[in-house]
Design an enzyme around this catalytic site. Structure first.
Site, short mmCIF file in Angstrom:
data_model
loop_
_atom_site.label_atom_id
_atom_site.label_comp_id
_atom_site.label_asym_id
_atom_site.label_seq_id
_atom_site.Cartn_x
_atom_site.Cartn_y
_atom_site.Cartn_z
N SER A 139 0.84 -1.19 0.00
CA SER A 139 0.00 0.00 0.00
C SER A 139 0.88 1.24 0.00
O SER A 139 1.87 1.32 0.73
CB SER A 139 -0.91 0.01 1.23
OG SER A 139 -1.59 1.25 1.35
N TYR A 152 -2.90 -0.76 10.12
CA TYR A 152 -2.84 -1.20 8.73
C TYR A 152 -1.56 -0.73 8.04
O TYR A 152 -0.90 -1.49 7.33
CB TYR A 152 -4.07 -0.68 7.98
CG TYR A 152 -4.06 -0.96 6.49
CD1 TYR A 152 -4.32 -2.24 6.02
CD2 TYR A 152 -3.79 0.05 5.57
CE1 TYR A 152 -4.31 -2.50 4.65
CE2 TYR A 152 -3.79 -0.21 4.21
CZ TYR A 152 -4.05 -1.48 3.76
OH TYR A 152 -4.04 -1.74 2.41
#
Length: 256
Positions: A139, A152
């Site tokens: 990400s 996350y």
């Protein structure tokens, strides 16, 4: 492009995972798709007209025993694995003050530990053929951070480090281990920086060049004052033209 590969895809029931399933089936590869929901996997199979090259099994990738069962399923259905795509992800938004250890462990377990467990389970089925691919989905949030996704972002940053280190291990057997920022990549490389980071990098580069120019032009002495010695070091702002603070690229040619 190679065809007839055995591809294992996690998080396959929706989103990017479902797109990967369709793409590999269109390439005449055999796909072993896994997700947490049997119902969602059944809908995926129905959508693809029960393709004979698609095999589905529900699994929890954050659980070691579940990953082992999935590996046994892949061995029974195909006998080997050529490509592993770790696409499963869990990305809730939650303020850091409200985040409990259980919340942290769940996100880390799916997004980071799950990648490790899947590689550990599938790697024995990938060895011995001199070719293979492990693709871990990362990400771009790891560069700038996200205020309400600290767990996350931490997990995805770990995925990048894990992938780079894993490449040094499995690369010896002809397997690539790329980590990507929300898109597949053909080689292991850091995702492109955000526009904000690119601007910062350009400013830093300009400052470095400007500082280097100022250092070169800080001081210049007439040739008669330079000692006829081989210079040994260079300082940014020398106060006296001595052998200890002269710089070879600025000394007059007739003194070298």
């Amino acid at each position: 492009m190679k065809q007839g590969r055995i591809v294992v895809i996690t998080g396959a029931a929706g989103g990017m995972g479902a797109l990967f399933v369709e793409r590999f089936l269109a390439n005449r590869d055999t796909v072993i798709a896994t997700d947490t929901s049997e119902e969602a996997l059944a809908k995926l199979a129905n959508k693809l007209d029960e393709d004979a090259r698609l095999h589905t099994m529900a699994a929890d990738i954050s659980d070691e025993a579940s990953c082992a069962r999935l590996a046994a399923f892949a061995r029974d259905k195909a006998g080997r694995v050529d490509v592993l795509i770790n696409c499963a992800g869990f990305f809730p938004t939650q303020s850091f003050d409200e985040m409990a250890l259980a919340d942290w462990n769940k996100v880390i377990g799916i997004n980071l530990t799950g990648v490790f467990l899947m590689v550990k389970a599938m790697l024995p089925l990938m060895k011995g053929r001199g070719w293979g691919r492990i693709v871990n989905i990362g990400s771009g949030s790891m560069f700038d951070g996200v205020a309400e996704q600290t767990h996350y972002v931490a997990a995805k940053t770990g995925v990048l480090g894990f992938s780079r280190s894993l490449a040094r291990v499995v690369g010896k057997e002809g397997k690539a281990s790329p980590s990507t920022s929300s898109r597949p990549a053909s080689r292991l490389r850091q995702p492109s920086p955000s526009p904000c980071r690119r601007r910062w990098l350009r400013r830093r580069s300009r400052r470095a060049r400007s500082n280097a120019t100022r250092r070169v032009k800080t001081w210049s002495a007439p040739s008669s004052s330079w000692p006829h010695l081989t210079p040994t070091s260079c300082r940014d702002k020398p106060s006296m033209p001595t052998a200890a603070n002269t710089c070879s690229e600025r000394a007059p040619k007739d003194t070298i």
